[in-house]
Scaffold this motif. Structure first.
Motif, PDB file in Angstrom:
ATOM      1  N   GLU A 132       0.848  -1.191   0.000  1.00 55.53           N
ATOM      2  CA  GLU A 132       0.000   0.000   0.000  1.00 55.53           C
ATOM      3  C   GLU A 132       0.884   1.241   0.000  1.00 55.53           C
ATOM      4  OE1 GLU A 132      -3.228   0.105  -0.207  1.00 55.53           O
ATOM      5  OE2 GLU A 132      -3.798  -1.983   0.187  1.00 55.53           O
ATOM      6  N   GLN A 133       0.313   2.398  -0.374  1.00 57.30           N
ATOM      7  CA  GLN A 133       1.077   3.631  -0.304  1.00 57.30           C
ATOM      8  C   GLN A 133       1.392   3.956   1.153  1.00 57.30           C
ATOM      9  OE1 GLN A 133      -1.449   6.584  -2.180  1.00 57.30           O
ATOM     10  NE2 GLN A 133      -2.392   7.152  -0.254  1.00 57.30           N
ATOM     11  N   ALA A 134       2.524   4.635   1.361  1.00 54.88           N
ATOM     12  CA  ALA A 134       3.003   4.871   2.725  1.00 54.88           C
ATOM     13  C   ALA A 134       2.102   5.827   3.496  1.00 54.88           C
ATOM     14  CB  ALA A 134       4.432   5.409   2.687  1.00 54.88           C
ATOM     15  N   MET A 135       1.568   6.839   2.810  1.00 58.35           N
ATOM     16  CA  MET A 135       0.760   7.853   3.480  1.00 58.35           C
ATOM     17  C   MET A 135      -0.703   7.426   3.565  1.00 58.35           C
ATOM     18  SD  MET A 135       2.633  10.355   4.438  1.00 58.35           S
ATOM     19  CE  MET A 135       4.342  10.829   4.171  1.00 58.35           C
ATOM     20  N   PRO A 136      -1.345   7.636   4.701  1.00 58.69           N
ATOM     21  CA  PRO A 136      -2.761   7.282   4.818  1.00 58.69           C
ATOM     22  C   PRO A 136      -3.685   8.335   4.210  1.00 58.69           C
ATOM     23  CG  PRO A 136      -1.948   8.130   6.903  1.00 58.69           C
ATOM     24  CD  PRO A 136      -0.767   8.066   6.000  1.00 58.69           C
ATOM     25  N   PHE A 137      -3.114   9.407   3.656  1.00 63.77           N
ATOM     26  CA  PHE A 137      -3.910  10.472   3.054  1.00 63.77           C
ATOM     27  C   PHE A 137      -3.117  11.094   1.908  1.00 63.77           C
ATOM     28  CE2 PHE A 137      -1.568  12.065   6.712  1.00 63.77           C
ATOM     29  CZ  PHE A 137      -0.857  13.129   6.183  1.00 63.77           C
ATOM     30  N   PHE A 138      -3.802  11.885   1.066  1.00 64.83           N
ATOM     31  CA  PHE A 138      -3.133  12.582  -0.026  1.00 64.83           C
ATOM     32  C   PHE A 138      -2.336  13.734   0.561  1.00 64.83           C
ATOM     33  CE2 PHE A 138      -3.012  15.780  -3.444  1.00 64.83           C
ATOM     34  CZ  PHE A 138      -2.428  15.022  -4.441  1.00 64.83           C
ATOM     35  N   ARG A 139      -1.037  13.765   0.326  1.00 64.13           N
ATOM     36  CA  ARG A 139      -0.188  14.704   1.055  1.00 64.13           C
ATOM     37  C   ARG A 139       0.051  16.027   0.322  1.00 64.13           C
ATOM     38  NH1 ARG A 139       3.404  10.808  -1.084  1.00 64.13           N
ATOM     39  NH2 ARG A 139       5.302  11.636  -2.055  1.00 64.13           N
ATOM     40  N   ALA A 140      -0.342  16.127  -0.939  1.00 69.66           N
ATOM     41  CA  ALA A 140      -0.247  17.367  -1.721  1.00 69.66           C
ATOM     42  C   ALA A 140       1.180  17.752  -2.093  1.00 69.66           C
ATOM     43  CB  ALA A 140      -0.931  18.543  -1.017  1.00 69.66           C
ATOM     44  N   SER A 141       2.171  17.271  -1.391  1.00 73.12           N
ATOM     45  CA  SER A 141       3.568  17.474  -1.777  1.00 73.12           C
ATOM     46  C   SER A 141       4.064  16.264  -2.560  1.00 73.12           C
ATOM     47  CB  SER A 141       4.438  17.675  -0.536  1.00 73.12           C
ATOM     48  OG  SER A 141       4.313  16.576   0.340  1.00 73.12           O
ATOM     49  N   GLY A 142       3.160  15.528  -3.104  1.00 69.45           N
ATOM     50  CA  GLY A 142       3.410  14.285  -3.820  1.00 69.45           C
ATOM     51  C   GLY A 142       2.125  13.479  -3.772  1.00 69.45           C
ATOM     52  N   GLY A 143       2.203  12.211  -4.121  1.00 69.85           N
ATOM     53  CA  GLY A 143       1.018  11.369  -4.022  1.00 69.85           C
ATOM     54  C   GLY A 143       0.246  11.216  -5.316  1.00 69.85           C
ATOM     55  N   ILE A 144       0.776  11.775  -6.425  1.00 70.76           N
ATOM     56  CA  ILE A 144       0.142  11.579  -7.727  1.00 70.76           C
ATOM     57  C   ILE A 144       0.885  10.484  -8.482  1.00 70.76           C
ATOM     58  CG2 ILE A 144      -0.148  12.625 -10.008  1.00 70.76           C
ATOM     59  CD1 ILE A 144      -1.057  15.137  -8.708  1.00 70.76           C
ATOM     60  N   TYR A 145       0.146   9.584  -9.064  1.00 67.27           N
ATOM     61  CA  TYR A 145       0.695   8.476  -9.847  1.00 67.27           C
ATOM     62  C   TYR A 145       0.333   8.714 -11.311  1.00 67.27           C
ATOM     63  CZ  TYR A 145       0.741   6.477  -5.166  1.00 67.27           C
ATOM     64  OH  TYR A 145       0.954   6.275  -3.823  1.00 67.27           O
ATOM     65  N   THR A 146       1.324   8.685 -12.190  1.00 69.54           N
ATOM     66  CA  THR A 146       1.045   9.017 -13.578  1.00 69.54           C
ATOM     67  C   THR A 146       1.977   8.261 -14.507  1.00 69.54           C
ATOM     68  OG1 THR A 146       0.655  10.885 -15.081  1.00 69.54           O
ATOM     69  CG2 THR A 146       2.609  11.002 -13.687  1.00 69.54           C
ATOM     70  N   THR A 147       1.811   8.497 -15.789  1.00 69.07           N
ATOM     71  CA  THR A 147       2.658   7.896 -16.822  1.00 69.07           C
ATOM     72  C   THR A 147       3.455   8.990 -17.516  1.00 69.07           C
ATOM     73  OG1 THR A 147       0.957   8.132 -18.524  1.00 69.07           O
ATOM     74  CG2 THR A 147       0.939   6.094 -17.207  1.00 69.07           C
ATOM     75  N   VAL A 148       4.472   8.579 -18.254  1.00 70.82           N
ATOM     76  CA  VAL A 148       5.265   9.542 -19.015  1.00 70.82           C
ATOM     77  C   VAL A 148       4.374  10.284 -20.013  1.00 70.82           C
ATOM     78  CG1 VAL A 148       7.169   9.809 -20.651  1.00 70.82           C
ATOM     79  CG2 VAL A 148       7.397   8.235 -18.722  1.00 70.82           C
ATOM     80  N   LEU A 149       3.463   9.578 -20.677  1.00 64.46           N
ATOM     81  CA  LEU A 149       2.615  10.208 -21.685  1.00 64.46           C
ATOM     82  C   LEU A 149       1.686  11.250 -21.065  1.00 64.46           C
ATOM     83  CD1 LEU A 149       1.728  10.430 -24.600  1.00 64.46           C
ATOM     84  CD2 LEU A 149       0.148   8.526 -24.218  1.00 64.46           C
ATOM     85  N   ASP A 150       1.053  10.922 -19.938  1.00 64.95           N
ATOM     86  CA  ASP A 150       0.178  11.898 -19.292  1.00 64.95           C
ATOM     87  C   ASP A 150       0.970  13.109 -18.806  1.00 64.95           C
ATOM     88  OD1 ASP A 150      -2.243  10.685 -19.689  1.00 64.95           O
ATOM     89  OD2 ASP A 150      -2.763  10.543 -17.564  1.00 64.95           O
ATOM     90  N   TYR A 151       2.162  12.875 -18.278  1.00 62.51           N
ATOM     91  CA  TYR A 151       2.996  13.982 -17.827  1.00 62.51           C
ATOM     92  C   TYR A 151       3.351  14.875 -19.019  1.00 62.51           C
ATOM     93  CZ  TYR A 151       6.271  16.136 -14.466  1.00 62.51           C
ATOM     94  OH  TYR A 151       6.914  16.990 -13.606  1.00 62.51           O
ATOM     95  N   ALA A 152       3.672  14.271 -20.163  1.00 59.19           N
ATOM     96  CA  ALA A 152       3.987  15.047 -21.362  1.00 59.19           C
ATOM     97  C   ALA A 152       2.784  15.881 -21.798  1.00 59.19           C
ATOM     98  CB  ALA A 152       4.425  14.113 -22.488  1.00 59.19           C
ATOM     99  N   ARG A 153       1.604  15.312 -21.709  1.00 57.75           N
ATOM    100  CA  ARG A 153       0.395  16.056 -22.079  1.00 57.75           C
ATOM    101  C   ARG A 153       0.170  17.223 -21.135  1.00 57.75           C
ATOM    102  NH1 ARG A 153      -4.373  11.858 -22.595  1.00 57.75           N
ATOM    103  NH2 ARG A 153      -5.455  13.698 -23.373  1.00 57.75           N
ATOM    104  N   TRP A 154       0.494  17.031 -19.865  1.00 61.29           N
ATOM    105  CA  TRP A 154       0.382  18.113 -18.880  1.00 61.29           C
ATOM    106  C   TRP A 154       1.333  19.251 -19.237  1.00 61.29           C
ATOM    107  CZ3 TRP A 154      -2.001  20.674 -15.272  1.00 61.29           C
ATOM    108  CH2 TRP A 154      -1.321  21.350 -14.273  1.00 61.29           C
ATOM    109  N   LEU A 155       2.571  18.924 -19.620  1.00 60.31           N
ATOM    110  CA  LEU A 155       3.519  19.950 -20.032  1.00 60.31           C
ATOM    111  C   LEU A 155       3.030  20.675 -21.283  1.00 60.31           C
ATOM    112  CD1 LEU A 155       6.953  18.112 -19.597  1.00 60.31           C
ATOM    113  CD2 LEU A 155       5.959  19.829 -18.074  1.00 60.31           C
TER     114      LEU A 155
END
Length: 254
Positions: A132-155
């Protein structure tokens, strides 16, 4: 909890530019020990920054976490829900998520992550998709899971000045504010600024690195993006990747 002499004068802009006075790892207690994001940020406000706000750049997850709590407070919904409905869904970033569990249908596509204490040392796996993920909540300083393609689309949305086909994510004024150096290091508002615009009215090269051996670079002058995801902390390849990408893709000046 921030209405006190030590934290009351810190601004949103300082948190966005990592000049709020907090050091990396500046939470009073272990992040995962708090029951939720708001509790962690309340503890930060009560304790105050380690340095004087506004004096220098120092990257700190504290600022990003606090901004997430502010978004939740202003919008009235959890920050991860805000991200999903206001960013991920409109941009159709369907391969980007704010929560992980090994039971999710896309979990089999996740990679393990590795680290090493010093150059030349053996690599050690510190997380595996079966956990499981280490944090029990969304920490906002990380915690997003994505792919290279989605990240490229974001850029690309940012390279297209906030336009994504069906609307505008951010205004031109906000975009240029975010992509302008805000401190002594040349860091913008939660963006790294790698080089100045090659022409008047153009955008600079920008992007961001990550603690797990990732680097994303947007080069508007070349209409190109370059990304590398190594999933490994302490990887020296990142220092070489940036110059290689610029030399290969950025137009020569003059």
């Amino acid at each position: 909890s921030w209405r006190n002499p030590q934290s009351g004068e810190i601004t949103i802009r300082q948190l966005l530019s990592h000049t709020g006075g907090f050091v990396q790892g500046g939470f009073p207690g272990p992040f995962q020990s708090y029951p939720n994001l708001r509790a962690a940020v309340d503890a930060v406000g009560e304790a105050g920054p380690q340095n004087a706000p506004g004096e220098r750049y120092e990257y700190s997850d504290v600022g990003s976490a606090t901004l997430g709590a502010v978004v939740a407070e202003v919008s009235g919904v959890p920050v991860e829900e805000f991200i999903e409905t206001r960013i991920l869904e409109p941009l159709d970033l369907s391969d980007t998520h704010t929560f992980y569990s090994p039971d999710l249908p896309w979990a089999s596509r996740m990679n393990p992550t590795y680290s090493r204490l010093r150059p030349g040392a053996d690599w050690a796996q510190y997380w595996h998709p079966s956990r499981e993920q280490a944090m029990p909540f969304f920490r906002a300083s990380g915690g997003i899971y994505t792919t290279v393609l989605d990240y490229a689309r974001w850029l690309m949305v940012w390279m297209n000045r906030g336009n994504y086909g069906n609307g505008i994510l951010v205004s031109e004024e906000t975009l240029r504010m975010a992509l302008a150096p805000a401190g002594t290091r040349g860091y913008g508002l939660h963006w790294e600024i790698f080089s100045t615009a090659s022409e008047e009215g153009g955008l600079p090269s920008f992007g961001h690195g990550g603690s797990d051996g990732t680097l994303a670079i947007a080069m508007p002058a070349a209409n190109a993006v370059a990304l590398i995801f190594t999933q490994s902390r302490g990887n020296s390849v990142l220092r070489r990747f940036g110059p290689m990408a610029w030399n290969a893709l950025e137009p020569e000046e003059g």
